[in-house]
Scaffold this active site. Structure first.
Site, PDB file in Angstrom:
ATOM      1  N   GLU A 107       0.823  -1.212   0.000  1.00  0.00           N
ATOM      2  CA  GLU A 107       0.000   0.000   0.000  1.00  0.00           C
ATOM      3  C   GLU A 107       0.858   1.263   0.000  1.00  0.00           C
ATOM      4  OE1 GLU A 107      -3.326   2.365   2.735  1.00  0.00           O
ATOM      5  OE2 GLU A 107      -2.148   0.733   3.592  1.00  0.00           O
TER       6      GLU A 107
ATOM      7  N   GLU B  59     -11.786   2.870   6.086  1.00  0.00           N
ATOM      8  CA  GLU B  59     -10.674   3.253   6.945  1.00  0.00           C
ATOM      9  C   GLU B  59     -10.699   4.768   7.125  1.00  0.00           C
ATOM     10  OE1 GLU B  59      -6.359   1.496   7.055  1.00  0.00           O
ATOM     11  OE2 GLU B  59      -6.271   3.388   5.950  1.00  0.00           O
TER      12      GLU B  59
END
Length: 271
Positions: free
Chosen positions: A150, A249
Site C-alpha cells: 500500500e 478506513e
C-alpha cells in the site's frame, strides 16, 4: 452489476469500544459481515476467535507488525538490515491469519531510515523490498493468502514512508511478478499524492487486491465535506466490476454508527 462490498476497519471504526473483539460484535450489529484491522497482535487470539465464531464476521485483512514503534518503525519490508525482523513479523502475521482464516496480509514497506536521504537509499530499499516480497509470496502462496502493498502519502500522513505512489508500487509489483502479491488502493493516499483518480483507477485496477476509502483531507466519512465525490468514484468501481472489498478506513466525525448513513446508498455493508 454486482453490489459493492464494504468492510469495517476496526482499527478506525467502533473505537468507542476498547478492544477488537468488542468492535467485531459492534461491526456485526451494524450490518458488517467483514472486518479488517491493522495490528491485532496485542489482542488475545482465542478471544478474537470466539468473537469471530459468535458473530460470523470474516476477518479479511491484517497488516504485518510495524516493528518497534517507539524507535520510529512503521513496517520493515523495505528497511535495510531488518530482513530477519521482517520475516519474524510475517510469521506472527501468518499465525493470526491462519487462526482467523484471513486471506489478505498488508506487507508494510516501512520508513526511510532516520537521517538517510530518500534518493540516496531508494534503490537499496527497493531491492530489499522486492526480495522480501518474493520471500513472502512463496510463503503466502502455500496458505492461499494474498500479500498486499500500500502506498502511503508522504505529504500529510508520513513524510518518511518509502512506498508513496501507485506508480512506484506498480513498478515494484512488476519486478516481483508474483500473482499473489497485489496493490492495495487507499483512495485517500492516492488523491493526496497524485490526484488523477479516474485515470489511475482505470490503469491500476487490474492489479488491485483491496480498496480503502476516506474523505480528503480530513480522513472522515466519505460523504463528509472534502475534495472527493465518492458517489462518482464508487459508481466507477461498480461499472469496472470491481469484485473485492472496500475497507472503511476513516475517522468518524461522531459516533461510528451515526456516520454510517452514506453506506445505505450502496446496499449492504458487506456480503
Amino acid at each position: 452489476m454486482a453490489p459493492l462490498k464494504f468492510c469495517a476497519n476496526i482499527s478506525w471504526l467502533f473505537t468507542e469500544l476498547p478492544d477488537f473483539s468488542q468492535r467485531m460484535y459492534a461491526a456485526a450489529s451494524a450490518g458488517f459481515r467483514t472486518v479488517e484491522a491493522a495490528w491485532l497482535y496485542d489482542s488475545d487470539l482465542q478471544e478474537l476467535q470466539r468473537a469471530q465464531e459468535a458473530t460470523k464476521v470474516e476477518v479479511i485483512l491484517i497488516n504485518t507488525p510495524p516493528g518497534n514503534i517507539k524507535r520510529g518503525d512503521l513496517g520493515l519490508g523495505a528497511v535495510p538490515g531488518r530482513e530477519a525482523e521482517f520475516r519474524q513479523g510475517l510469521d506472527l502475521a501468518l499465525k493470526y491469519a491462519r487462526a482467523l482464516n484471513c486471506k489478505r496480509i498488508h506487507l508494510m514497506a516501512g520508513r526511510v531510515p532516520d537521517g538517510s536521504n530518500r534518493r540516496t537509499v531508494a534503490k537499496e530499499m527497493e531491492t530489499i523490498f522486492v526480495q522480501n516480497l518474493n520471500y513472502a509470496a512463496d510463503i503466502l502462496s502455500k496458505e492461499g493468502i494474498t500479500g498486499l502493498i500500500e502506498p502511503i502519502n508522504t505529504r500529510i500522513t508520513d513524510p518518511r514512508y518509502f512506498l508513496d505512489s501507485p506508480h512506484q508500487a506498480a513498478a515494484i509489483l512488476e519486478k516481483v511478478g508474483k500473482p499473489n502479491i497485489k496493490l492495495q488502493m487507499d483512495v485517500f493516499h492516492w488523491q493526496i499524492m497524485d490526484g488523477n483518480l479516474t485515470q489511475n483507477i482505470h490503469k491500476y485496477l487490474p492489479i488491485v487486491g483491496h480498496v480503502q476509502i476516506a474523505q480528503v483531507p480530513g480522513r472522515n466519512e466519505p460523504d463528509s465535506a472534502g475534495e472527493l465525490d465518492y458517489r462518482y468514484l464508487l459508481t466507477m468501481l461498480e461499472k469496472l466490476q470491481y469484485q473485492g472489498y472496500i475497507g472503511c478506513e476513516y475517522k468518524p466525525l461522531g459516533s461510528t454508527n451515526e456516520g454510517l448513513g452514506w453506506i445505505k446508498d450502496y446496499g449492504k455493508p458487506s456480503q
